[in-house]
Design an enzyme around this catalytic site. Structure first.
Site, PDB file in Angstrom:
ATOM      1  N   ASN A   1     -21.885 -10.333 -32.540  1.00 35.84           N
ATOM      2  CA  ASN A   1     -20.733  -9.488 -32.874  1.00 35.84           C
ATOM      3  C   ASN A   1     -19.455 -10.232 -32.587  1.00 35.84           C
ATOM      4  O   ASN A   1     -19.407 -11.113 -31.721  1.00 35.84           O
ATOM      5  CB  ASN A   1     -20.728  -8.230 -31.996  1.00 35.84           C
ATOM      6  CG  ASN A   1     -21.952  -7.381 -32.159  1.00 35.84           C
ATOM      7  OD1 ASN A   1     -22.216  -6.848 -33.221  1.00 35.84           O
ATOM      8  ND2 ASN A   1     -22.740  -7.277 -31.093  1.00 35.84           N
TER       9      ASN A   1
ATOM     10  N   ASP B   1      -5.583  -7.182 -13.250  1.00 32.83           N
ATOM     11  CA  ASP B   1      -4.157  -7.312 -13.535  1.00 32.83           C
ATOM     12  C   ASP B   1      -3.644  -8.576 -12.845  1.00 32.83           C
ATOM     13  O   ASP B   1      -3.669  -8.673 -11.610  1.00 32.83           O
ATOM     14  CB  ASP B   1      -3.359  -6.139 -12.956  1.00 32.83           C
ATOM     15  CG  ASP B   1      -3.514  -4.828 -13.715  1.00 32.83           C
ATOM     16  OD1 ASP B   1      -4.105  -4.813 -14.806  1.00 32.83           O
ATOM     17  OD2 ASP B   1      -3.001  -3.815 -13.189  1.00 32.83           O
TER      18      ASP B   1
ATOM     19  N   HIS C   1      -6.349  -5.016 -21.006  1.00 33.20           N
ATOM     20  CA  HIS C   1      -6.367  -4.000 -19.944  1.00 33.20           C
ATOM     21  C   HIS C   1      -7.258  -2.836 -20.354  1.00 33.20           C
ATOM     22  O   HIS C   1      -6.832  -1.686 -20.391  1.00 33.20           O
ATOM     23  CB  HIS C   1      -4.939  -3.560 -19.614  1.00 33.20           C
ATOM     24  CG  HIS C   1      -4.110  -4.686 -19.090  1.00 33.20           C
ATOM     25  ND1 HIS C   1      -3.804  -4.842 -17.759  1.00 33.20           N
ATOM     26  CD2 HIS C   1      -3.583  -5.754 -19.731  1.00 33.20           C
ATOM     27  CE1 HIS C   1      -3.103  -5.961 -17.605  1.00 33.20           C
ATOM     28  NE2 HIS C   1      -2.949  -6.525 -18.782  1.00 33.20           N
TER      29      HIS C   1
ATOM     30  N   HIS D   1       1.521  -9.728 -15.446  1.00 32.34           N
ATOM     31  CA  HIS D   1       1.448  -8.458 -16.186  1.00 32.34           C
ATOM     32  C   HIS D   1       2.742  -7.673 -16.061  1.00 32.34           C
ATOM     33  O   HIS D   1       3.124  -6.945 -16.967  1.00 32.34           O
ATOM     34  CB  HIS D   1       0.273  -7.644 -15.647  1.00 32.34           C
ATOM     35  CG  HIS D   1       0.105  -6.275 -16.239  1.00 32.34           C
ATOM     36  ND1 HIS D   1       0.241  -6.008 -17.586  1.00 32.34           N
ATOM     37  CD2 HIS D   1      -0.207  -5.072 -15.660  1.00 32.34           C
ATOM     38  CE1 HIS D   1       0.022  -4.717 -17.808  1.00 32.34           C
ATOM     39  NE2 HIS D   1      -0.238  -4.135 -16.664  1.00 32.34           N
TER      40      HIS D   1
HETATM   41 MN    MN Z   1      -4.007  -3.221 -16.168  1.00 36.27          MN
END
Ligand code: MN
Length: 257
Positions: free
Chosen positions: A62, A75, A69, A79
């Protein structure tokens, strides 16, 4: 016997167990919903290339698409605007990806109040009982919210005033960023901040303070109930997306006993 031989023996004898803290990743994985005028992330999806057919007779594969996120994810400092000069997700030092982990459990409080906010006093009380937060380690904040992870509406718990999910007070977020020796904080909710944190001063204080301090976030964790308060080791594996602000991640914990 080397330390690694010893670890393998302990794993084979199930004296050290591996707890998967990762939510399954599918087109049903809940995603954050920002209000207008903000842009939103894609969810996760698969696009089939071939499946033992004329497009590829002996193989199945695939394409995937997803925001950085989505689901259980990491994170990176970059970010947030406060961390814009910090590390991207490909630059995280590997020693930060295998580190000690502790768990603070406020799941009972969060059943009573979905807007529950973790306070500095809660962490002081936790430290009285369990010792200091781990230097160079992770704090995971258990709220019980992973029980809603198969239902987007319940997971976001939004009404006309916005989402209502547990988080961290402004003062506590600042303390975690500036005073605590941890390298990051992990949660079970869709983001590290409370659902109502858009209204805080500053807004989204976990993002603003922790990422601004070069620390990290982990979200949409599962199975925190299977971890002891102290003594486990966290293994965090975000993809090294060059320039990326975060990444879906496999998150495991090694637990003794
Ligand atoms: Mn996040």
């Amino acid at each position: 016997m080397t330390v690694l031989d010893n670890l393998l023996d302990e794993l084979l004898a199930s004296r050290v167990t591996i707890v998967d803290l990762t939510a399954p990743l599918s087109d049903r994985t809940p995603i954050i919903q920002l209000p207008p005028p903000f842009a939103n992330t894609q969810g996760f999806s698969l696009q089939e290339i071939s499946r033992y057919d004329e497009r590829g007779p002996a193989w199945y594969w695939n394409n995937i698409s997803a925001g950085e996120h989505v689901g259980t994810h990491f994170d990176a400092p970059v970010h947030w605007v406060t961390g814009q000069d910090g590390l991207d997700v490909s630059q995280i030092p590997t020693q930060h990806l295998i580190a000690p982990v502790v768990v603070v459990d406020k799941s009972a409080e969060c059943v009573q109040d979905p807007n529950f906010l973790l306070q500095i006093a809660d962490l002081e009380a936790w430290q009285q009982k369990h010792g200091p937060l781990p230097d160079g380690g992770w704090l995971l904040y258990r709220t019980g919210w992973d029980s809603h992870a198969d239902d987007q509406a319940a997971f976001l718990n939004a009404d006309e005033t916005g989402p209502h999910t547990p988080g961290v007070s402004v003062e506590c977020a600042r303390w975690l960023a500036e005073q605590a020796p941890i390298i990051g904080m992990g949660v079970e909710t869709v983001g590290t901040d409370a659902g109502t944190a858009h209204s805080f001063d500053p807004p989204f204080p976990c993002h603003a303070f922790l990422l601004g301090a070069g620390k990290y976030g982990l979200t949409q964790l599962a199975n925190l109930a299977k971890l002891p308060p102290t003594g486990a080791i966290l293994v965090v594996a975000p993809l090294p997306i060059v320039g990326g602000s975060g990444s879906p991640a496999r998150v495991l914990a090694l637990v003794a006993g």
